[in-house]
Design a protein around this motif. Structure first.
Motif, PDB file in Angstrom:
ATOM      1  N   MET A 129      43.968  26.789  36.959  1.00 44.68           N
ATOM      2  CA  MET A 129      44.631  25.983  37.983  1.00 44.68           C
ATOM      3  C   MET A 129      45.666  25.085  37.339  1.00 44.68           C
ATOM      4  O   MET A 129      45.494  24.617  36.228  1.00 44.68           O
ATOM      5  CB  MET A 129      43.603  25.134  38.735  1.00 44.68           C
ATOM      6  N   ASP A 130      46.744  24.887  38.066  1.00 46.51           N
ATOM      7  CA  ASP A 130      47.765  23.975  37.584  1.00 46.51           C
ATOM      8  C   ASP A 130      48.386  23.290  38.782  1.00 46.51           C
ATOM      9  O   ASP A 130      48.776  23.954  39.751  1.00 46.51           O
ATOM     10  CB  ASP A 130      48.834  24.753  36.793  1.00 46.51           C
ATOM     11  N   ASP A 131      48.475  21.970  38.723  1.00 45.56           N
ATOM     12  CA  ASP A 131      49.150  21.217  39.764  1.00 45.56           C
ATOM     13  C   ASP A 131      48.672  21.607  41.167  1.00 45.56           C
ATOM     14  O   ASP A 131      49.469  21.974  42.023  1.00 45.56           O
ATOM     15  CB  ASP A 131      50.666  21.452  39.621  1.00 45.56           C
ATOM     16  N   SER A 132      47.352  21.575  41.380  1.00 44.29           N
ATOM     17  CA  SER A 132      46.717  21.845  42.672  1.00 44.29           C
ATOM     18  C   SER A 132      46.760  23.306  43.122  1.00 44.29           C
ATOM     19  O   SER A 132      46.311  23.624  44.211  1.00 44.29           O
ATOM     20  CB  SER A 132      47.307  20.991  43.805  1.00 44.29           C
ATOM     21  N   HIS A 133      47.335  24.172  42.332  1.00 48.34           N
ATOM     22  CA  HIS A 133      47.418  25.577  42.728  1.00 48.34           C
ATOM     23  C   HIS A 133      46.681  26.478  41.760  1.00 48.34           C
ATOM     24  O   HIS A 133      46.536  26.166  40.587  1.00 48.34           O
ATOM     25  CB  HIS A 133      48.876  26.035  42.808  1.00 48.34           C
ATOM     26  N   LEU A 134      46.287  27.649  42.309  1.00 48.39           N
ATOM     27  CA  LEU A 134      45.707  28.674  41.447  1.00 48.39           C
ATOM     28  C   LEU A 134      46.868  29.452  40.823  1.00 48.39           C
ATOM     29  O   LEU A 134      47.750  29.909  41.546  1.00 48.39           O
ATOM     30  CB  LEU A 134      44.840  29.591  42.311  1.00 48.39           C
ATOM     31  N   VAL A 135      46.890  29.535  39.491  1.00 45.53           N
ATOM     32  CA  VAL A 135      48.021  30.235  38.872  1.00 45.53           C
ATOM     33  C   VAL A 135      47.641  31.545  38.203  1.00 45.53           C
ATOM     34  O   VAL A 135      48.435  32.482  38.183  1.00 45.53           O
ATOM     35  CB  VAL A 135      48.785  29.342  37.861  1.00 45.53           C
ATOM     36  N   LEU A 136      46.427  31.620  37.639  1.00 47.67           N
ATOM     37  CA  LEU A 136      46.013  32.862  36.986  1.00 47.67           C
ATOM     38  C   LEU A 136      44.569  33.150  37.366  1.00 47.67           C
ATOM     39  O   LEU A 136      43.768  32.236  37.545  1.00 47.67           O
ATOM     40  CB  LEU A 136      46.097  32.725  35.463  1.00 47.67           C
ATOM     41  N   ASP A 137      44.251  34.427  37.491  1.00 51.79           N
ATOM     42  CA  ASP A 137      42.898  34.804  37.849  1.00 51.79           C
ATOM     43  C   ASP A 137      42.643  36.182  37.259  1.00 51.79           C
ATOM     44  O   ASP A 137      43.319  37.142  37.613  1.00 51.79           O
ATOM     45  CB  ASP A 137      42.766  34.834  39.377  1.00 51.79           C
ATOM     46  N   GLY A 138      41.726  36.253  36.314  1.00 48.41           N
ATOM     47  CA  GLY A 138      41.458  37.562  35.732  1.00 48.41           C
ATOM     48  C   GLY A 138      40.409  37.484  34.657  1.00 48.41           C
ATOM     49  O   GLY A 138      39.787  36.431  34.460  1.00 48.41           O
ATOM     50  N   THR A 139      40.200  38.562  33.928  1.00 49.71           N
ATOM     51  CA  THR A 139      39.238  38.549  32.827  1.00 49.71           C
ATOM     52  C   THR A 139      39.849  37.730  31.692  1.00 49.71           C
ATOM     53  O   THR A 139      41.072  37.552  31.646  1.00 49.71           O
ATOM     54  CB  THR A 139      38.970  39.976  32.311  1.00 49.71           C
ATOM     55  N   PRO A 140      39.022  37.231  30.772  1.00 42.53           N
ATOM     56  CA  PRO A 140      39.577  36.454  29.648  1.00 42.53           C
ATOM     57  C   PRO A 140      40.677  37.242  28.934  1.00 42.53           C
ATOM     58  O   PRO A 140      41.694  36.682  28.523  1.00 42.53           O
ATOM     59  CB  PRO A 140      38.361  36.243  28.748  1.00 42.53           C
ATOM     60  N   ARG A 141      40.472  38.553  28.797  1.00 44.38           N
ATOM     61  CA  ARG A 141      41.441  39.413  28.129  1.00 44.38           C
ATOM     62  C   ARG A 141      42.805  39.336  28.811  1.00 44.38           C
ATOM     63  O   ARG A 141      43.837  39.144  28.165  1.00 44.38           O
ATOM     64  CB  ARG A 141      40.919  40.845  28.190  1.00 44.38           C
ATOM     65  N   GLU A 142      42.771  39.445  30.138  1.00 42.82           N
ATOM     66  CA  GLU A 142      44.025  39.408  30.895  1.00 42.82           C
ATOM     67  C   GLU A 142      44.677  38.034  30.804  1.00 42.82           C
ATOM     68  O   GLU A 142      45.869  37.925  30.551  1.00 42.82           O
ATOM     69  CB  GLU A 142      43.760  39.746  32.376  1.00 42.82           C
ATOM     70  N   VAL A 143      43.835  37.008  31.009  1.00 46.35           N
ATOM     71  CA  VAL A 143      44.379  35.654  31.069  1.00 46.35           C
ATOM     72  C   VAL A 143      44.995  35.232  29.738  1.00 46.35           C
ATOM     73  O   VAL A 143      46.093  34.672  29.696  1.00 46.35           O
ATOM     74  CB  VAL A 143      43.292  34.650  31.511  1.00 46.35           C
ATOM     75  N   PHE A 144      44.305  35.546  28.648  1.00 45.85           N
ATOM     76  CA  PHE A 144      44.804  35.083  27.344  1.00 45.85           C
ATOM     77  C   PHE A 144      45.829  36.016  26.712  1.00 45.85           C
ATOM     78  O   PHE A 144      46.298  35.777  25.616  1.00 45.85           O
ATOM     79  CB  PHE A 144      43.635  34.839  26.381  1.00 45.85           C
ATOM     80  N   SER A 145      46.155  37.112  27.422  1.00 44.63           N
ATOM     81  CA  SER A 145      47.137  38.029  26.840  1.00 44.63           C
ATOM     82  C   SER A 145      48.515  37.379  26.820  1.00 44.63           C
ATOM     83  O   SER A 145      49.334  37.666  25.957  1.00 44.63           O
ATOM     84  CB  SER A 145      47.161  39.340  27.633  1.00 44.63           C
ATOM     85  N   ASP A 146      48.746  36.489  27.782  1.00 44.97           N
ATOM     86  CA  ASP A 146      50.059  35.849  27.837  1.00 44.97           C
ATOM     87  C   ASP A 146      49.975  34.449  27.228  1.00 44.97           C
ATOM     88  O   ASP A 146      49.847  33.450  27.930  1.00 44.97           O
ATOM     89  CB  ASP A 146      50.524  35.789  29.300  1.00 44.97           C
ATOM     90  N   VAL A 147      50.035  34.379  25.906  1.00 45.58           N
ATOM     91  CA  VAL A 147      49.830  33.123  25.200  1.00 45.58           C
ATOM     92  C   VAL A 147      50.856  32.070  25.603  1.00 45.58           C
ATOM     93  O   VAL A 147      50.519  30.910  25.826  1.00 45.58           O
ATOM     94  CB  VAL A 147      49.859  33.366  23.668  1.00 45.58           C
TER      95      VAL A 147
END
Lengths: 284, 280
Positions: free
Chosen positions: A218-236
């Motif tokens: 979450m960032d600034d009251s919004h949902l920005v990313l949602d996925g497996t740790p692999r997906e989320v951390f792929s975009d450093v």
């Protein structure tokens, strides 16, 4: 439908400001679904609205617009209040402010007692809950003589004793030392694996978030990313842009990649990274 | 250091008295306090003393500790005795010198009052020495539970007591922290006159109050999460159970009431002259 335990539908919520001042929403137009048995981590920097999500999830606060459903029950419906709180338990950051009684086992019994459960059944639940979190031998202790991690596990046991289907933990490890953090993490995993309880936890620590099945950022009251740790951390770069850290392994892989070394993009675990590095080295 | 203080001065000695049901203990303590005032002569008071001695002996609480408990009321005892000696002018005159006029009646009355006050304090401290705060609140809760029928919900009172007991050590720890924080900023709590020192307490109590209120909010959320609704339909895990010895103690308490009443009637109103003469 039936395997969804928690559902947020276009939820907006704002806290009351002083003297009628209107504050920006803490959560805005948030929609998400959490399925039974999931192990979900919420990430976000301070003030991103993640703690509000915890309070919204069992009706401690109700949305300004939109709806929150727990097993299909709307949290705005006060008739279902007890049922909702029994289904979704919330554990907060500061264990000191959650423990009610002067003896550990009496505190754990507090929830079931309020539900009017038979004394013998309460006994069974209390013993079981304390065993799950590994605090059984401290059952006759006074809470203020325990360490932070132990207190937090007592607080978790207090929720488990109500036999909820889902537990939401709002930064349960934020005030703990590394050892306490490890113990609490272990207890949460046991709840998920052994008792099949859906666990949603909010955290600051990337290493903890990596252990989840699913990460919601979450960032600034919004949902920005949602996925497996692999997906989320792929975009450093994206994660860093949100003011968050990435796990050290991901950071190292990214640095190597930036230097032109061909490494798999999603080296999440230490072993995994070691293996891919060894492969590259062997290739020469 | 501050963490180790005991609340309510409970001595976990595991004696027969400790194991009694708190309701039985509350009952005999309150009965005793009333009977001490009902006793109108030295003989019925002697029965009270005997009972107190028996309870102290059974409880294994060191006699020294019990007597130490009287220290805070020493001043009250001295003042009361002085007033009795100064104003009671019955019986034989013992000393008649200038404006000082001491009679046997005054001395005996002073002794009588001293014994009454001491017994009162000894028995109420014995209750806290032998009953843990938790079991005390449990006992109070069960004793006053029937009051719900006339609209007094005692459950809320015991909940408040429990929370207070639970948070005293937490807040003491907090005071410790604030004290250190203020000291590290150059605050000086140890010097200056009494007004200066009282003023120094403001930077201690204001943060403490703020934090207590914040804690209260969080605790309210946590209690709501655990379905607290003011104690309606609440059950108890460790339900209190009246055992044989509790019934026995209750029976003995009634016997004690009867004993004091009988001694009061047979030995008559406390009579200074008579008691003094027979004592001599």
């Amino acid at each position: 439908m039936s395997d969804t335990i928690l559902k947020f539908q276009n939820v907006t919520f704002r806290y009351d400001g002083d003297e009628g001042k209107i504050l920006p929403p803490a959560v805005e137009d948030l929609s998400l679904e959490i399925k039974k048995g999931e192990f979900v981590a919420f990430l976000g920097h301070n003030g991103s609205g993640k703690s509000t999500v915890a309070k919204l999830s069992n009706g401690l606060v109700v949305p300004e617009s939109g709806d929150v459903y727990v097993l299909g029950m709307n949290t705005k419906n006060e008739d279902d209040d007890i049922k909702i709180k029994q289904t979704v338990g919330v554990v907060f950051q500061n264990p000191d402010n959650q423990i009610v009684a002067t003896i550990v086992e009496e505190d754990v019994a507090f929830g079931p007692e309020n539900l009017g459960i038979e004394p013998s059944e309460i006994r069974r639940r209390v013993d079981e809950a304390l065993k799950v979190v590994g605090m059984y031998k401290y059952r006759m202790h006074e809470p203020h003589k325990l360490s932070g991690g132990q207190k937090q596990r007592v607080a978790i046991a207090g929720i488990i004793a109500m036999e909820p289907q889902c537990i939401v933990l709002d930064e349960p490890t934020a005030m703990l030392d590394p050892e306490g953090r490890r113990d609490v993490m272990k207890a949460m995993k046991r709840l998920n694996c052994e008792l099949g309880i859906t666990v949603v936890f909010i955290t600051h620590y990337m290493e903890e978030a990596c252990q989840a099945d699913r990460i919601i950022v979450m960032d600034d009251s919004h949902l920005v990313l949602d996925g497996t740790p692999r997906e989320v951390f792929s975009d450093v770069d994206r994660i860093r842009g949100l003011g968050l850290d990435v796990p050290q392994t991901c950071a190292l892989a990214k640095m190597l990649k930036d230097d032109g070394i061909d490494i798999h993009g999603d080296s999440l675990g230490v072993d995994e990274l070691v293996n891919s590095l060894a492969e590259i080295l062997n290739r020469g | 250091m501050l963490k180790d203080i005991t609340i309510g001065q409970y001595f976990p000695l595991g004696s027969v008295i400790h194991k009694l049901d708190p309701r039985a203990k509350l009952f005999y303590t309150f009965t005793f306090i009333i009977m001490v005032f009902v006793s109108s002569n030295f003989i019925s008071l002697a029965l009270c003393i005997a009972c107190a001695v028996l309870i102290i002996a059974l409880s294994k609480v060191p006699v020294k500790t019990v007597i130490k408990g009287l220290r805070p009321i020493l001043l009250i005892i001295v003042i009361t005795s002085f007033l009795q000696i100064a104003y009671v002018k019955t019986g034989v005159t013992l000393i008649d010198f200038w404006k000082i006029h001491i009679t046997s009646g005054g001395i005996l009355q002073a002794l009588f009052m001293t014994l009454r006050i001491s017994l009162l304090i000894v028995m109420s401290t014995m209750l806290t020495y032998t009953t843990s705060p938790t079991s005390m609140t449990n006992g109070l809760d069960r004793t006053f539970a029937p009051l719900v029928k006339i609209g007094i919900d005692f459950n809320i009172v015991t909940m408040i007591m429990t929370i207070a007991l639970r948070f005293i050590p937490t807040l003491i720890e907090e005071v410790d922290k604030i004290l250190s924080a203020q000291k590290s900023r150059g605050a000086n709590f140890e010097s200056g006159n009494i007004f200066k020192r009282a003023k120094m307490l403001i930077p201690l109590f204001v943060p403490l109050l703020f934090s207590a209120v914040r804690r209260a909010y969080e605790l309210a959320y946590a209690m709501t999460c655990r379905c607290y609704n003011g104690g309606k339909g609440k059950t108890t895990m460790n339900a209190l159970k009246y055992k044989k010895c509790d019934y026995l103690v209750t029976l003995l308490t009634f016997a004690f009431i009867a004993g004091v009443v009988v001694l009061n009637i047979y030995c008559g109103e406390y009579n200074a002259e008579f008691t003094f003469n027979s004592a001599v």
